[in-house]
Design a protein around this motif. Structure first.
Motif, PDB file in Angstrom:
ATOM      1  N   VAL A  53     -57.464   5.453 -19.542  1.00 42.29           N
ATOM      2  CA  VAL A  53     -57.246   6.236 -20.664  1.00 42.29           C
ATOM      3  C   VAL A  53     -58.506   6.434 -21.598  1.00 42.29           C
ATOM      4  CG1 VAL A  53     -55.727   6.885 -22.769  1.00 42.29           C
ATOM      5  CG2 VAL A  53     -54.631   6.095 -20.562  1.00 42.29           C
ATOM      6  N   SER A  54     -58.921   7.637 -22.006  1.00 38.90           N
ATOM      7  CA  SER A  54     -60.134   7.570 -22.526  1.00 38.90           C
ATOM      8  C   SER A  54     -60.056   6.989 -24.017  1.00 38.90           C
ATOM      9  CB  SER A  54     -60.585   8.805 -22.970  1.00 38.90           C
ATOM     10  OG  SER A  54     -60.835   9.693 -21.716  1.00 38.90           O
ATOM     11  N   GLY A  55     -61.193   6.261 -24.427  1.00 44.18           N
ATOM     12  CA  GLY A  55     -61.243   5.559 -25.468  1.00 44.18           C
ATOM     13  C   GLY A  55     -62.354   4.488 -25.545  1.00 44.18           C
ATOM     14  N   GLN A  56     -62.789   4.226 -26.701  1.00 43.84           N
ATOM     15  CA  GLN A  56     -63.815   3.219 -26.968  1.00 43.84           C
ATOM     16  C   GLN A  56     -63.398   1.855 -26.486  1.00 43.84           C
ATOM     17  OE1 GLN A  56     -67.410   3.815 -27.645  1.00 43.84           O
ATOM     18  NE2 GLN A  56     -66.401   5.740 -26.960  1.00 43.84           N
ATOM     19  N   MET A  57     -62.170   1.491 -26.627  1.00 40.47           N
ATOM     20  CA  MET A  57     -61.575   0.269 -26.245  1.00 40.47           C
ATOM     21  C   MET A  57     -60.711   0.384 -25.012  1.00 40.47           C
ATOM     22  SD  MET A  57     -62.527  -1.990 -28.334  1.00 40.47           S
ATOM     23  CE  MET A  57     -61.511  -3.272 -27.967  1.00 40.47           C
ATOM     24  N   GLN A  58     -60.472   1.723 -24.513  1.00 41.82           N
ATOM     25  CA  GLN A  58     -59.963   2.015 -23.214  1.00 41.82           C
ATOM     26  C   GLN A  58     -58.474   1.043 -23.143  1.00 41.82           C
ATOM     27  OE1 GLN A  58     -62.480   0.892 -19.774  1.00 41.82           O
ATOM     28  NE2 GLN A  58     -62.783   2.977 -19.426  1.00 41.82           N
ATOM     29  N   PRO A  59     -57.762   1.977 -24.086  1.00 35.28           N
ATOM     30  CA  PRO A  59     -56.042   1.659 -24.135  1.00 35.28           C
ATOM     31  C   PRO A  59     -55.475   1.076 -22.729  1.00 35.28           C
ATOM     32  CG  PRO A  59     -56.687   3.577 -25.410  1.00 35.28           C
ATOM     33  CD  PRO A  59     -57.705   3.468 -24.598  1.00 35.28           C
ATOM     34  N   TYR A  60     -55.906   1.766 -21.795  1.00 36.60           N
ATOM     35  CA  TYR A  60     -55.180   1.536 -20.318  1.00 36.60           C
ATOM     36  C   TYR A  60     -56.334   1.644 -19.452  1.00 36.60           C
ATOM     37  CZ  TYR A  60     -51.970   1.604 -16.356  1.00 36.60           C
ATOM     38  OH  TYR A  60     -51.761   1.290 -15.191  1.00 36.60           O
ATOM     39  N   TYR A  61     -56.694   0.653 -18.492  1.00 34.86           N
ATOM     40  CA  TYR A  61     -57.759   0.688 -17.635  1.00 34.86           C
ATOM     41  C   TYR A  61     -57.159  -0.060 -16.455  1.00 34.86           C
ATOM     42  CZ  TYR A  61     -62.341   0.045 -15.201  1.00 34.86           C
ATOM     43  OH  TYR A  61     -63.027   0.186 -14.214  1.00 34.86           O
ATOM     44  N   ARG A  62     -57.146   0.294 -15.298  1.00 34.10           N
ATOM     45  CA  ARG A  62     -56.553  -0.457 -14.015  1.00 34.10           C
ATOM     46  C   ARG A  62     -57.225   0.024 -12.854  1.00 34.10           C
ATOM     47  NH1 ARG A  62     -50.328  -2.195 -12.948  1.00 34.10           N
ATOM     48  NH2 ARG A  62     -50.914  -3.711 -11.278  1.00 34.10           N
ATOM     49  N   VAL A  63     -57.878  -1.018 -11.913  1.00 37.24           N
ATOM     50  CA  VAL A  63     -58.392  -0.819 -10.638  1.00 37.24           C
ATOM     51  C   VAL A  63     -57.544  -1.539  -9.771  1.00 37.24           C
ATOM     52  CG1 VAL A  63     -60.444  -1.216  -9.570  1.00 37.24           C
ATOM     53  CG2 VAL A  63     -60.520  -0.700 -11.764  1.00 37.24           C
ATOM     54  N   SER A  64     -56.929  -0.886  -8.795  1.00 32.99           N
ATOM     55  CA  SER A  64     -56.405  -1.392  -7.514  1.00 32.99           C
ATOM     56  C   SER A  64     -57.102  -0.992  -6.178  1.00 32.99           C
ATOM     57  CB  SER A  64     -54.967  -1.011  -7.610  1.00 32.99           C
ATOM     58  OG  SER A  64     -54.867   0.427  -7.472  1.00 32.99           O
ATOM     59  N   THR A  65     -56.836  -1.610  -5.241  1.00 31.46           N
ATOM     60  CA  THR A  65     -57.193  -1.712  -3.834  1.00 31.46           C
ATOM     61  C   THR A  65     -56.871  -0.540  -3.067  1.00 31.46           C
ATOM     62  OG1 THR A  65     -58.133  -4.035  -3.731  1.00 31.46           O
ATOM     63  CG2 THR A  65     -57.850  -2.711  -1.646  1.00 31.46           C
ATOM     64  N   VAL A  66     -57.358   0.661  -2.427  1.00 34.53           N
ATOM     65  CA  VAL A  66     -57.077   1.374  -1.840  1.00 34.53           C
ATOM     66  C   VAL A  66     -57.107   1.158  -0.429  1.00 34.53           C
ATOM     67  CG1 VAL A  66     -57.086   3.970  -1.078  1.00 34.53           C
ATOM     68  CG2 VAL A  66     -57.412   3.355  -3.306  1.00 34.53           C
ATOM     69  N   HIS A  67     -58.131   0.871   0.064  1.00 36.64           N
ATOM     70  CA  HIS A  67     -58.335   0.435   1.615  1.00 36.64           C
ATOM     71  C   HIS A  67     -57.557  -1.046   2.074  1.00 36.64           C
ATOM     72  CE1 HIS A  67     -60.419   0.325   5.494  1.00 36.64           C
ATOM     73  NE2 HIS A  67     -61.170   1.523   5.205  1.00 36.64           N
ATOM     74  N   ALA A  68     -57.203  -0.930   3.178  1.00 37.49           N
ATOM     75  CA  ALA A  68     -56.365  -2.109   3.427  1.00 37.49           C
ATOM     76  C   ALA A  68     -57.502  -3.535   3.773  1.00 37.49           C
ATOM     77  CB  ALA A  68     -55.422  -2.127   4.929  1.00 37.49           C
TER      78      ALA A  68
END
Length: 908
Positions: A329-344
Motif C-alpha cells: 500500500v503506497s505511503g512513506q511508511m508503507q502501511p502494508y508490505y508483504r513479499v511471498s514466494t511464487v516459485h516452488a
C-alpha cells in the motif's frame, strides 16, 4: 416528620437536582491533534480521533490509547466494541479485565480476520481534573476472509468508556487485511510447478524467468502481456477508491541466494504498479516497463528491458534467483508490505533466459499505455499518492516532463526525490517520470506528462474527510481548526468561539452544535445531550445572550469549510435557572452514504469528527470576594503623609482565590498610579521609599498586593522627588487581570470582545487587559468609574510633606484652647447679665458704696452727699421719718443707719 423525610428522600432520588459545583467537567477523550486518515503498523490510534482506516498484515499491530479527563465520579470502565469482518452484529470486550500477559483472540471464525488485544499499561493522575490513561496492543492474526472478499470485508473497532453519569463513544477504526491475496499455499499442488492460487498469470511467470525474451532482437519495440489475472482486476475495480488508488500489485526478481525471505531493493528488480520505496534505478526502469492495474497488462520495451535485467544479473551473479509476489500500500511508511514466494524453488541461472540484444529500430519509440485511469483521487491524510507517467519508451535516455496546472515541475539533479519548485505539496523523481502528491498540500487540477511525442493527462481530485485538524499556514486546509479546550465565560462579558471543519471532494457534509448539561441523580452526575433551543430554555438564557450561526466558505480552488460561530454573554447568576457550566461540541460528518461506500468502503460510519470545549461560568467579583483590609486603605483613615508613611493592601479572599484556581484562571495583579504602572515610577520604587509585594494566585495562595510607603523626611533630593510624585498623583488603583493559562496557539477560534472598554492605555503595555490576548476580564473594567461596583479598589491619594502633620496638630490644640476659653467667658458673661438684670437701682448703689473705703476721697464724699440727698427725697416721698445718719464700714460689710425718732423698725 419521619414520613415527610422518607417522601423527601424519594423525591431526591426521582428528580434530577441542579449541579452546584462551579467547575463541573464532563468526561472527555484527551488526544493529540489528528493528522492522518490512514494508519500504519506500530502507529498509535487515540480514542477521540476522527474515523480512521488501516491496512495491516498478520503479526502487525497498533497501539490503542485511551485517555479520559473530567469528573467521572465513582470510576471508569473501558470497553472495546468490535464488529468482525463480514458480520453486522457488534460485540464488546471488557478491557479492564485484561493484563499485560493476557492475550485474547477474537473473530477467529471462518470468513473473518482474527485479532488479539492485551493491556500495555495504565496510569491515573489526580489534579484539577482526574486523568486516566490506558494503552492496549491490538495485534492482527490470521485472516480467514475469502479471496473474493478481501477488499470488501474488514474489522471495525470503537472504544466505549462507561462512567456513573453516562458513556463516551469514540469514532471507529476500520482495518483491512490483504493477506489472502498476498500469500501462496504453503505446499503447492504436486502437479504444478507454480501455484494456481495467485493474481499472477502463467504468462507473467514465464516473463519473469525470461522466456518471453528469446526473440528480444525482433522488430517489436514495445509489447504487452496479461500480467495480472482478470479476476483480480475486477476485484480491484470494485474496491473502495482509497484502496484502489493505493494498492500496488506485482512481482520481483530477487538476485540473492535467500530467495524471497529477505528482499533488498538494491538486489532486486521490481515489476509492480508502484512501490513507495523505489530507488533511482527503479524509477528509471519505469520508463521501460509499466504495469497497468486497470487492465492487468504489463507494457514493456522488449529489447531495452532485456538488456537492463541481463546487465543487472551480470553485476550480481547470484547462485540463485527468487521469484516473489509483492503486495503493498503506497505511503512513506508503507502501511502494508508483504513479499511471498511464487516459485516452488529458487531459479537457477540455467533457467534464467534474459540476454543482451540490440533493437532493430533506429528511431526512439515511445508508446502510450492505453486505458490508463485518467481520473485520480488523492485522499488527504493517507500519505503520498503517486502519479506514474503511462508512457513506455525503448530508450531510457528520453527526457520526461511533468506539468502541474500548466507549470513545469523541475526534477532534482542530485537527490532521488525533491520538492517541486513553486508548487506546494508535489515531489518529483530525478527521472521526472513519477511525481508524488502530498495528501494535505497538493492542489487539485490537471497534471500532464510528456515523453517523446506522447502526452497523457491526469485529472486529480483531492478528497478530504471533514476534519477540525489545525494545520500550518501553508496548507490548503488552514481554514480548519478545533474549538478551544476551555472557555471561561465571565458574567456580562462577550466571548465568541468557533470551530471550522474543512473538507474536499465531497458533495455535502453536516456540521452541527450539541450541548451537554449536567444534573445530579441518585447514581451521581448525569450529562444529557441538548439542542440549542432546549439548552437555552433549561438554563434560562435568552437568544440574544447565546447565538450559534453556521457559515460556509471556499478555501482555495479545491476545498470548502464550514464554520460554527457561538457568541455568548452570560447573565448574572441570579438570572440563571440552573448552573451554566456545560460542554459544547461541534460534530461533522459525511451526509452521503454512497460516497462513504464508494470512496472509503465504509457502510456503518459517518466518517465523522468532533471537537469540544468546556464552558465554565464565572461570577463577576464583588466586594465580598476581597479581603476586609481594603477598607483601611483610605488616606483619610491612615492619615497619609511622608513623615509617617502609608500601607495599602489589596487581595482576594482565600475562598475566591481557590475558586479561580479551580476554574483554571491565572490572575495577573499590578498597581496603577493614575494611568501609569507603579513599577514604572522610578522615584517611588527606591528601596528606601517603598516596597511592593505581589503574591500570585495558585493552589496554596491567593492573589495579594501589599504596597508600603516608608517614613522619610526632606533631607535629600530623592525624598523631595518622591514626595513630589506622591503629591501630584491622585489615585492608586489595584488591578487584577483574569487570564487563560493556555498558550495563544491553543485558543484558536476564541475571540474576546473588550472593545466597549475603549482602547488600551499605551503606558500600561501588556498589563492592560485590552491589549492582552489571554485576558478575558479585568477588575479595572468595574473600578474605573467612581460608581463602579469595584471602585473601592481605587484609593484617592492626599500626601503631605514631613512636619505638616505636627503643625496641624499644634493648630488643632490652639484652636481647642481658644474654644474652651471663649466658652468660659461666655458662661461668665451670661451669669453676670442674669445677676444684674434681677437687681434694683438702690441695692446696686448701696453695694457700690460699700466698696468705698473710709477716708477723704472726693469721690466718696460726692457719693455721700448724693446719698444724703437721696435719703431726704425718700423721706419726702413717704418714709415715716428720714435717716439721721448713715455710716458704711467696708471691712465689716455692714451699713449702720441712725433713724429719726419715731421711725418704726418695720419701715427700716
Amino acid at each position: 416528620v419521619q414520613t415527610a423525610l422518607v417522601v423527601w428522600l424519594l423525591l431526591l432520588k426521582l428528580i434530577p437536582c441542579i449541579v452546584q459545583q462551579s467547575t463541573q467537567i464532563m468526561p472527555q477523550f484527551i488526544f493529540s491533534p489528528p493528522s492522518k486518515l490512514l494508519f500504519n503498523w506500530d502507529d498509535v490510534w487515540e480514542a477521540g480521533y476522527p474515523d480512521s482506516l488501516a491496512v495491516l498484515s498478520a503479526d502487525h499491530r497498533i497501539t490503542v490509547q485511551v485517555s479520559v479527563a473530567g469528573n467521572f465520579g465513582g470510576g471508569l470502565k473501558i470497553m472495546l466494541a468490535f464488529r468482525c469482518a463480514g458480520k453486522s452484529v457488534e460485540e464488546q470486550l471488557d478491557l479492564d479485565s485484561l493484563t499485560t500477559a493476557s492475550v485474547t483472540e477474537q473473530c477467529s471464525q471462518p470468513g473473518s480476520i482474527a485479532f488479539s488485544i492485551s493491556k500495555r499499561f495504565q496510569t491515573s493522575t489526580q489534579s484539577t481534573d482526574s486523568v486516566l490513561t490506558s494503552d492496549f496492543i491490538l495485534k492482527m492474526s490470521t485472516s480467514r476472509v475469502s479471496y473474493e472478499n478481501v477488499f470488501k470485508d474488514f474489522l471495525e473497532f470503537r472504544i466505549l468508556v462507561q462512567y456513573s453519569g453516562g458513556e463516551l463513544q469514540s469514532n471507529s477504526m476500520s482495518v483491512w487485511n490483504l493477506d489472502p491475496i498476498s500469500a501462496f499455499p504453503a505446499v503447492p499442488p504436486v502437479t504444478a510447478k507454480y501455484s494456481s492460487r495467485s493474481f499472477l498469470t502463467q504468462s507473467a511467470i514465464s516473463f519473469l524467468t525470461g522466456r518471453e525474451f528469446a526473440d528480444a532482437s525482433s522488430s517489436i519495440n514495445v509489447s504487452s502481456l496479461q500480467f495480472v489475472e482478470p479476476s483480480m482486476v475486477a476485484l480491484l475495480a470494485a474496491a473502495p477508491a482509497f484502496l484502489r488508488q493505493r494498492v500496488n500489485l506485482g512481482a520481483l526478481l530477487n538476485f540473492d541466494a535467500n530467495g524471497c525471505s529477505y528482499v533488498q531493493y538494491e538486489r532486486s528488480t521490481m515489476f509492480t504498479s508502484y512501490d513507495s520505496k523505489f530507488d533511482s534505478r527503479h524509477t528509471l526502469l519505469q520508463k521501460l516497463v509499466r504495469l497497468d492495474l486497470s487492465t492487468g497488462l504489463l507494457w514493456y520495451s522488449k529489447c531495452r528491458l532485456s538488456n537492463e535485467i541481463y546487465n543487472f544479473y551480470l553485476s550480481r551473479m547470484p547462485a540463485s534467483i527468487g521469484l516473489c509476489l509483492v503486495v503493498s500500500v503506497s505511503g512513506q511508511m508503507q502501511p502494508y508490505y508483504r513479499v511471498s514466494t511464487v516459485h516452488a524453488r529458487l531459479i537457477s541461472p540455467t533457467d534464467f533466459n534474459y540476454k543482451s540484444c540490440t533493437t532493430s529500430s533506429a528511431s526512439k519509440v515511445c508508446s502510450l499505455v492505453p486505458n490508463t485511469y485518467s481520473n485520480v483521487t488523492v485522499f488527504a491524510g493517507a500519505d503520498f499518492t503517486a502519479l506514474v507517467c503511462p508512457i513506455v519508451c525503448d530508450d531510457p535516455t528520453i527526457v520526461y516532463r511533468f506539468y502541474a496546472n500548466g507549470r513545469l515541475l523541475i526534477p532534482p539533479t542530485v537527490s532521488d526525490w525533491d520538492s517541486a519548485v513553486g508548487i506546494s505539496g508535489v515531489r518529483v523523481a530525478r527521472a521526472a517520470n513519477i511525481i508524488e502528491l502530498s495528501p494535505d498540500r497538493a492542489p487539485s487540477g490537471v497534471y500532464r506528462c510528456t515523453a517523446g511525442s506522447r502526452s497523457f493527462t491526469f485529472n486529480v481530485l483531492i478528497v478530504a474527510a471533514p476534519s477540525f485538524a489545525k494545520t500550518d499556514s501553508g496548507s490548503a486546509a488552514a481554514a480548519s481548526h478545533p474549538l478551544p479546550g476551555k472557555v471561561l465565560a465571565m458574567a456580562g462579558e462577550v466571548v465568541s468561539y468557533t470551530c471550522a471543519a474543512s473538507y474536499a471532494g465531497l458533495s455535502s457534509v453536516r456540521l452541527q452544535s450539541v450541548f451537554y448539561l449536567a444534573s445530579n441523580t441518585s447514581t451521581g452526575v448525569s450529562w444529557t445531550r441538548h439542542s440549542l433551543s432546549s439548552f437555552q430554555q433549561l438554563v434560562g438564557i435568552s437568544a440574544n445572550e447565546l447565538t450559534v450561526s453556521l457559515n460556509s466558505t471556499a478555501v482555495g480552488s479545491d476545498r470548502s469549510a464550514q464554520t460554527l460561530t457561538t457568541v455568548l454573554q452570560p447573565p448574572a447568576s441570579s438570572r440563571l435557572k440552573r448552573p451554566f457550566d456545560h460542554r459544547f461540541v461541534c460534530e461533522v460528518g459525511v451526509n452521503s452514504n454512497a460516497e462513504l461506500a464508494n470512496k472509503f468502503g465504509l457502510n456503518s460510519s459517518r466518517l465523522s469528527a468532533q471537537t469540544g470545549s468546556n464552558i465554565l461560568y464565572l461570577s463577576r467579583p464583588s466586594r465580598a470576594d476581597f479581603i476586609p483590609e481594603i477598607d483601611e486603605n483610605s488616606c483619610s483613615t491612615q492619615r497619609c503623609y511622608a513623615g509617617r508613611g502609608a500601607k495599602f493592601k489589596f487581595g482576594f479572599t482565600a475562598s475566591y482565590g481557590a475558586y479561580l484556581n479551580q476554574a483554571g484562571v491565572e490572575v495577573l495583579a499590578y498597581l496603577r498610579l493614575d494611568s501609569f504602572l507603579l513599577t514604572d515610577v522610578t522615584a517611588l520604587m527606591r528601596q528606601n521609599v517603598s516596597s511592593l509585594t505581589i503574591t500570585a494566585n495558585n493552589a496554596s495562595q491567593h492573589s495579594l498586593l501589599i504596597y508600603e510607603i516608608f517614613q522619610f523626611d526632606l533631607a535629600n533630593d530623592w525624598s523631595v522627588e518622591a514626595l513630589n510624585e506622591l503629591q501630584k498623583r491622585t489615585a492608586l488603583t489595584a488591578v487584577f487581570n483574569f487570564r487563560y493559562k493556555s498558550l495563544s496557539s491553543e485558543l484558536t477560534g476564541l475571540k474576546l470582545d473588550k472593545s466597549r472598554y475603549g482602547s488600551p492605555t499605551v503606558a500600561l503595555g501588556r498589563f492592560d487587559c485590552r491589549a492582552d490576548p489571554l485576558c478575558f476580564y479585568s477588575t479595572d473594567f468595574d473600578a474605573q468609574s467612581p460608581h463602579g461596583s469595584l471602585s473601592f479598589l481605587s484609593v484617592q491619594l492626599a500626601f503631605q510633606p514631613p512636619g505638616s502633620q505636627q503643625i496641624n496638630q499644634a493648630r488643632i490644640s490652639f484652636l481647642i484652647v481658644i474654644i474652651v476659653v471663649c466658652a468660659i467667658v461666655i458662661i461668665v458673661l451670661a451669669v453676670l447679665l442674669f445677676y444684674f438684670a434681677n437687681r434694683s437701682p438702690a441695692k446696686t448703689y448701696r453695694l457700690e458704696e460699700k466698696e468705698i473705703h473710709q477716708g477723704h476721697d472726693p469721690r466718696a464724699e460726692a457719693r455721700d452727699e448724693k446719698f444724703k440727698e437721696y435719703q431726704r427725697a425718700e423721706a419726702r416721698d413717704g418714709w415715716p421719718g428720714g435717716f439721721a445718719n448713715v455710716a458704711f464700714t467696708a471691712s465689716s460689710g455692714q451699713i449702720n443707719f441712725a433713724a429719726h425718732q419715731g421711725t418704726r423698725e418695720s419701715d427700716l
